[in-house]
Design a protein around this motif. Structure first.
Motif, PDB file in Angstrom:
ATOM      1  N   GLY A   1      11.728   3.911  -6.674  1.00 58.47           N
ATOM      2  CA  GLY A   1      10.529   4.084  -5.842  1.00 58.47           C
ATOM      3  C   GLY A   1      10.899   3.703  -4.420  1.00 58.47           C
TER       4      GLY A   1
ATOM      5  N   LEU B   1       6.471   2.975   0.904  1.00 54.10           N
ATOM      6  CA  LEU B   1       6.336   1.930   1.932  1.00 54.10           C
ATOM      7  C   LEU B   1       7.119   0.669   1.561  1.00 54.10           C
ATOM      8  CD1 LEU B   1       4.871   0.652   4.457  1.00 54.10           C
ATOM      9  CD2 LEU B   1       3.245  -0.239   2.796  1.00 54.10           C
TER      10      LEU B   1
ATOM     11  N   GLY C   1       9.357   0.104  -1.137  1.00 56.68           N
ATOM     12  CA  GLY C   1      10.772   0.333  -1.463  1.00 56.68           C
ATOM     13  C   GLY C   1      11.606   0.568  -0.209  1.00 56.68           C
TER      14      GLY C   1
ATOM     15  N   THR D   1      13.978   8.065  -6.779  1.00 52.91           N
ATOM     16  CA  THR D   1      12.548   8.337  -6.708  1.00 52.91           C
ATOM     17  C   THR D   1      12.243   9.573  -7.532  1.00 52.91           C
ATOM     18  OG1 THR D   1      10.657   8.561  -5.205  1.00 52.91           O
ATOM     19  CG2 THR D   1      12.661   9.699  -4.559  1.00 52.91           C
TER      20      THR D   1
ATOM     21  N   SER E   1      10.469  12.447  -6.917  1.00 50.64           N
ATOM     22  CA  SER E   1      10.484  13.819  -6.395  1.00 50.64           C
ATOM     23  C   SER E   1      11.677  14.080  -5.480  1.00 50.64           C
ATOM     24  CB  SER E   1       9.198  14.086  -5.607  1.00 50.64           C
ATOM     25  OG  SER E   1       9.241  13.388  -4.380  1.00 50.64           O
TER      26      SER E   1
ATOM     27  N   THR F   1      10.878  13.373  -1.660  1.00 51.06           N
ATOM     28  CA  THR F   1      10.975  11.978  -1.205  1.00 51.06           C
ATOM     29  C   THR F   1      12.426  11.523  -1.176  1.00 51.06           C
ATOM     30  OG1 THR F   1       8.791  11.548  -2.136  1.00 51.06           O
ATOM     31  CG2 THR F   1      10.108   9.633  -1.635  1.00 51.06           C
TER      32      THR F   1
ATOM     33  N   SER G   1       9.331  -0.135  -7.427  1.00 55.58           N
ATOM     34  CA  SER G   1       8.244  -0.095  -6.427  1.00 55.58           C
ATOM     35  C   SER G   1       7.473   1.208  -6.573  1.00 55.58           C
ATOM     36  CB  SER G   1       8.805  -0.199  -5.008  1.00 55.58           C
ATOM     37  OG  SER G   1       9.702  -1.263  -4.880  1.00 55.58           O
ATOM     38  N   VAL G   2       6.770   1.331  -7.696  1.00 57.82           N
ATOM     39  CA  VAL G   2       5.970   2.533  -7.968  1.00 57.82           C
ATOM     40  C   VAL G   2       4.526   2.082  -8.221  1.00 57.82           C
ATOM     41  CG1 VAL G   2       7.996   3.683  -8.985  1.00 57.82           C
ATOM     42  CG2 VAL G   2       6.361   2.519 -10.483  1.00 57.82           C
ATOM     43  N   PRO G   3       3.549   2.990  -8.223  1.00 61.17           N
ATOM     44  CA  PRO G   3       2.177   2.568  -8.527  1.00 61.17           C
ATOM     45  C   PRO G   3       2.115   1.821  -9.864  1.00 61.17           C
ATOM     46  CG  PRO G   3       2.211   4.844  -7.739  1.00 61.17           C
ATOM     47  CD  PRO G   3       3.643   4.442  -7.932  1.00 61.17           C
ATOM     48  N   VAL G   4       1.261   0.793  -9.947  1.00 65.17           N
ATOM     49  CA  VAL G   4       1.308  -0.087 -11.122  1.00 65.17           C
ATOM     50  C   VAL G   4       1.103   0.648 -12.451  1.00 65.17           C
ATOM     51  CG1 VAL G   4       0.829  -2.303  -9.990  1.00 65.17           C
ATOM     52  CG2 VAL G   4      -1.082  -0.868 -10.719  1.00 65.17           C
TER      53      VAL G   4
ATOM     54  N   VAL H   1       7.234  -4.894  -7.639  1.00 65.37           N
ATOM     55  CA  VAL H   1       6.473  -5.354  -6.474  1.00 65.37           C
ATOM     56  C   VAL H   1       4.981  -5.066  -6.663  1.00 65.37           C
ATOM     57  CG1 VAL H   1       8.409  -4.997  -4.893  1.00 65.37           C
ATOM     58  CG2 VAL H   1       6.775  -3.135  -5.280  1.00 65.37           C
ATOM     59  N   GLY H   2       4.586  -4.735  -7.889  1.00 63.31           N
ATOM     60  CA  GLY H   2       3.230  -4.267  -8.160  1.00 63.31           C
ATOM     61  C   GLY H   2       2.146  -5.252  -7.758  1.00 63.31           C
TER      62      GLY H   2
ATOM     63  N   SER I   1       1.953   5.159   3.502  1.00 63.99           N
ATOM     64  CA  SER I   1       2.815   5.327   2.325  1.00 63.99           C
ATOM     65  C   SER I   1       4.039   6.154   2.689  1.00 63.99           C
ATOM     66  CB  SER I   1       2.113   6.082   1.198  1.00 63.99           C
ATOM     67  OG  SER I   1       0.747   5.977   1.276  1.00 63.99           O
TER      68      SER I   1
ATOM     69  N   MET J   1      -2.418   4.421  -5.448  1.00 63.14           N
ATOM     70  CA  MET J   1      -2.138   2.987  -5.591  1.00 63.14           C
ATOM     71  C   MET J   1      -3.430   2.231  -5.900  1.00 63.14           C
ATOM     72  SD  MET J   1      -0.568   0.490  -2.690  1.00 63.14           S
ATOM     73  CE  MET J   1      -1.270  -1.143  -2.498  1.00 63.14           C
TER      74      MET J   1
ATOM     75  N   ILE K   1      -4.697   0.049  -9.111  1.00 64.50           N
ATOM     76  CA  ILE K   1      -5.043  -1.377  -9.017  1.00 64.50           C
ATOM     77  C   ILE K   1      -6.404  -1.622  -9.676  1.00 64.50           C
ATOM     78  CG2 ILE K   1      -5.709  -3.209  -7.382  1.00 64.50           C
ATOM     79  CD1 ILE K   1      -3.423  -2.180  -5.558  1.00 64.50           C
TER      80      ILE K   1
HETATM   81  P1  NAP Z   1       4.165   4.640  -1.884  1.00 65.42           P
HETATM   82  O1  NAP Z   1       4.535   4.480  -0.454  1.00 65.42           O
HETATM   83  O2  NAP Z   1       3.094   5.601  -2.237  1.00 65.42           O
HETATM   84  O3  NAP Z   1       5.489   5.014  -2.734  1.00 65.42           O
HETATM   85  C1  NAP Z   1       5.390   5.177  -4.123  1.00 65.42           C
HETATM   86  C2  NAP Z   1       6.758   5.422  -4.737  1.00 65.42           C
HETATM   87  O4  NAP Z   1       6.580   5.485  -6.148  1.00 65.42           O
HETATM   88  C3  NAP Z   1       7.406   6.752  -4.343  1.00 65.42           C
HETATM   89  O5  NAP Z   1       8.800   6.630  -4.357  1.00 65.42           O
HETATM   90  C4  NAP Z   1       6.925   7.687  -5.452  1.00 65.42           C
HETATM   91  O6  NAP Z   1       7.801   8.745  -5.730  1.00 65.42           O
HETATM   92  C5  NAP Z   1       6.969   6.773  -6.641  1.00 65.42           C
HETATM   93  N1  NAP Z   1       6.037   7.208  -7.677  1.00 65.42           N
HETATM   94  C6  NAP Z   1       4.745   7.570  -7.516  1.00 65.42           C
HETATM   95  N2  NAP Z   1       4.191   7.883  -8.706  1.00 65.42           N
HETATM   96  C7  NAP Z   1       5.172   7.721  -9.631  1.00 65.42           C
HETATM   97  C8  NAP Z   1       5.233   7.908 -11.038  1.00 65.42           C
HETATM   98  N3  NAP Z   1       4.146   8.329 -11.727  1.00 65.42           N
HETATM   99  N4  NAP Z   1       6.402   7.673 -11.654  1.00 65.42           N
HETATM  100  C9  NAP Z   1       7.496   7.265 -10.965  1.00 65.42           C
HETATM  101  N5  NAP Z   1       7.501   7.079  -9.632  1.00 65.42           N
HETATM  102  C10 NAP Z   1       6.354   7.308  -8.978  1.00 65.42           C
HETATM  103  O7  NAP Z   1       3.721   3.244  -2.526  1.00 65.42           O
HETATM  104  P2  NAP Z   1       3.949   1.747  -2.010  1.00 65.42           P
HETATM  105  O8  NAP Z   1       2.888   1.426  -0.995  1.00 65.42           O
HETATM  106  O9  NAP Z   1       5.379   1.541  -1.657  1.00 65.42           O
HETATM  107  O10 NAP Z   1       3.556   0.927  -3.318  1.00 65.42           O
HETATM  108  C11 NAP Z   1       4.484   0.733  -4.355  1.00 65.42           C
HETATM  109  C12 NAP Z   1       4.073  -0.480  -5.172  1.00 65.42           C
HETATM  110  O11 NAP Z   1       3.986  -1.609  -4.292  1.00 65.42           O
HETATM  111  C13 NAP Z   1       2.725  -0.367  -5.867  1.00 65.42           C
HETATM  112  O12 NAP Z   1       2.824  -0.903  -7.158  1.00 65.42           O
HETATM  113  C14 NAP Z   1       1.804  -1.252  -5.042  1.00 65.42           C
HETATM  114  O13 NAP Z   1       0.809  -1.832  -5.858  1.00 65.42           O
HETATM  115  C15 NAP Z   1       2.769  -2.300  -4.507  1.00 65.42           C
HETATM  116  N6  NAP Z   1       2.392  -2.902  -3.231  1.00 65.42           N
HETATM  117  C16 NAP Z   1       1.924  -2.119  -2.221  1.00 65.42           C
HETATM  118  C17 NAP Z   1       1.557  -2.700  -1.016  1.00 65.42           C
HETATM  119  C18 NAP Z   1       1.005  -1.848   0.109  1.00 65.42           C
HETATM  120  O14 NAP Z   1       0.318  -2.350   1.004  1.00 65.42           O
HETATM  121  N7  NAP Z   1       1.287  -0.558   0.141  1.00 65.42           N
HETATM  122  C19 NAP Z   1       1.707  -4.084  -0.826  1.00 65.42           C
HETATM  123  C20 NAP Z   1       2.262  -4.854  -1.858  1.00 65.42           C
HETATM  124  C21 NAP Z   1       2.599  -4.251  -3.069  1.00 65.42           C
HETATM  125  P3  NAP Z   1       7.693  10.236  -5.120  1.00 65.42           P
HETATM  126  O15 NAP Z   1       7.253  10.094  -3.688  1.00 65.42           O
HETATM  127  O16 NAP Z   1       9.073  10.742  -5.271  1.00 65.42           O
HETATM  128  O17 NAP Z   1       6.675  10.947  -5.968  1.00 65.42           O
END
Ligand code: NAP
Length: 308
Positions: free
Chosen positions: A13, A16, A18, A38, A40, A43, A73-76, A99-100, A132, A236, A240
């Motif tokens: 993942g 943001l 990762g 990742t 796709s 990405t 680092s993917v959606p929980v 990091v979920g 993201s 995301m 959650i």
């Molecule tokens: P993001 O920017 O949307 O990136 C998500 C990543 O996960 C991408 O690489 C995506 O791959 C991959 N992904 C999405 N759906 C997937 C699936 N069904 N199977 C496998 N891979 C999948 O998300 P993010 O903000 O980095 O969040 C990632 C994690 O960090 C989440 O668990 C979130 O709860 C946690 N978190 C987020 C924040 C925040 O503020 N954003 C803060 C702390 C923790 P593709 O693009 O290749 O589809």
């Protein structure tokens, strides 16, 4: 001074969180090989164009092969499926973390797939923005922010300390917590505010007596702050809500009670009560600034903080 903490690190993942990890790992020189995976091709291509790692693959099993640290680092809601996929390829002795934003559910999804020969240590960096994708990340994201580890009973302490050193090298302050307690704390400080923001922006948008163009044209800073939260990634936040359901419902019930009490104070013109409450909440913000978790600027310092 930073040093090589893990010979090979795999990031599964690269959104943001990762990609912010990739940037700080490279900046601090924490590994000799950074493997990125990742879901796709688009990405993955973006991550490669940004030079975020040393190797890139769609199959996460290739990335985790020989990796000493794996961070998911993917959606929980997807963490269980990823754990199942990578499990057979994990190196004995490897640390597997995530990091979920919710912990009890991620543990329930991932733990059954984790082989005995790895150290599974869930984590959550309390750092983020509403953006993201790989381009949204920046190396300073974790600087001065807390990272909470929620190790399971019986976890090897040396592995927990090693993961802790990694997060500290990324700039984080470190804490450990029971997963259920983490979920309650985060429900109030993060999940509830986002849900309120989604709701208030939706309400403003639905109001028939106020047009959408007026909402946009006259949007005061209070409303603008809510729109920033309500612009967060829908996948995301859907996950959650679904995966921290009990704690969120508990906090929402408390919130509704307190809102009713505020409503009553307004209805009965109870100025003393309103003044007392607004004075108290002002002190809460002052404490957050004093704790270094916010800056006292009109834009909360975000212009500077979110720059690449
Ligand atoms: P993001 O920017 O949307 O990136 C998500 C990543 O996960 C991408 O690489 C995506 O791959 C991959 N992904 C999405 N759906 C997937 C699936 N069904 N199977 C496998 N891979 C999948 O998300 P993010 O903000 O980095 O969040 C990632 C994690 O960090 C989440 O668990 C979130 O709860 C946690 N978190 C987020 C924040 C925040 O503020 N954003 C803060 C702390 C923790 P593709 O693009 O290749 O589809």
């Amino acid at each position: 001074m930073s040093e090589i903490l893990f010979e090979k690190i795999a990031l599964i993942g690269i959104g943001l969180i990762g990609s912010s990890l990739a940037r700080v790992i490279r900046r601090e020189g924490l590994t000799n090989h950074l493997a990125i995976s990742t879901r796709s091709q688009a990405t993955l291509d973006e991550a490669r164009a940004l030079h975020l790692g040393d190797s890139y693959c769609l199959d996460p099993r290739d990335a985790v092969h020989d990796a000493d640290l794996v961070i998911i680092s993917v959606p929980v809601g997807s963490s269980g499926a990823v754990a199942e996929q990578i499990a057979p390829a994990l190196k004995p002795g490897a640390i597997v973390s995530d990091v979920g934003s919710t912990k009890a559910s991620v543990i329930a999804q991932m733990q059954p797939h984790m082989p005995d020969h790895v150290h599974f240590i869930p984590g959550h960096p309390i750092a983020g923005t509403e953006k993201s994708g790989p381009a949204a990340g920046f190396a300073e994201l974790f600087q001065g922010r807390w990272c909470i580890l929620t190790p399971l009973p019986g976890t090897d302490q040396a592995a927990v300390e090693r993961l802790g050193r990694f997060w500290e090298a990324c700039g984080s302050r470190l804490d450990t917590m029971d997963p259920n307690h983490h979920d309650k704390v985060l429900a109030i400080v993060s999940h509830l505010p986002h849900i309120i923001a989604y709701n208030i922006v939706g309400t403003a948008d639905d109001l028939e007596t106020v047009t959408q163009s007026e909402v946009i044209k006259y949007s005061a800073s209070g409303f603008r702050d809510f729109t920033r939260l309500a612009a967060s990634d829908p996948v995301m936040w859907r996950d959650i809500c679904l995966h921290n359901k009990d704690a969120i419902l508990e906090m929402l019930a408390r919130f509704s009670e307190d809102l009713a009490s505020l409503q009553r104070a307004i209805r009965w013109g109870d100025g003393d009560k309103l003044f007392e409450m607004f004075t108290h909440t002002r002190d809460v913000r002052r404490s957050i600034i004093e704790a270094g978790q916010e800056v006292d600027l009109p834009d909360f310092g975000r212009q500077a903080a979110t720059k690449n």
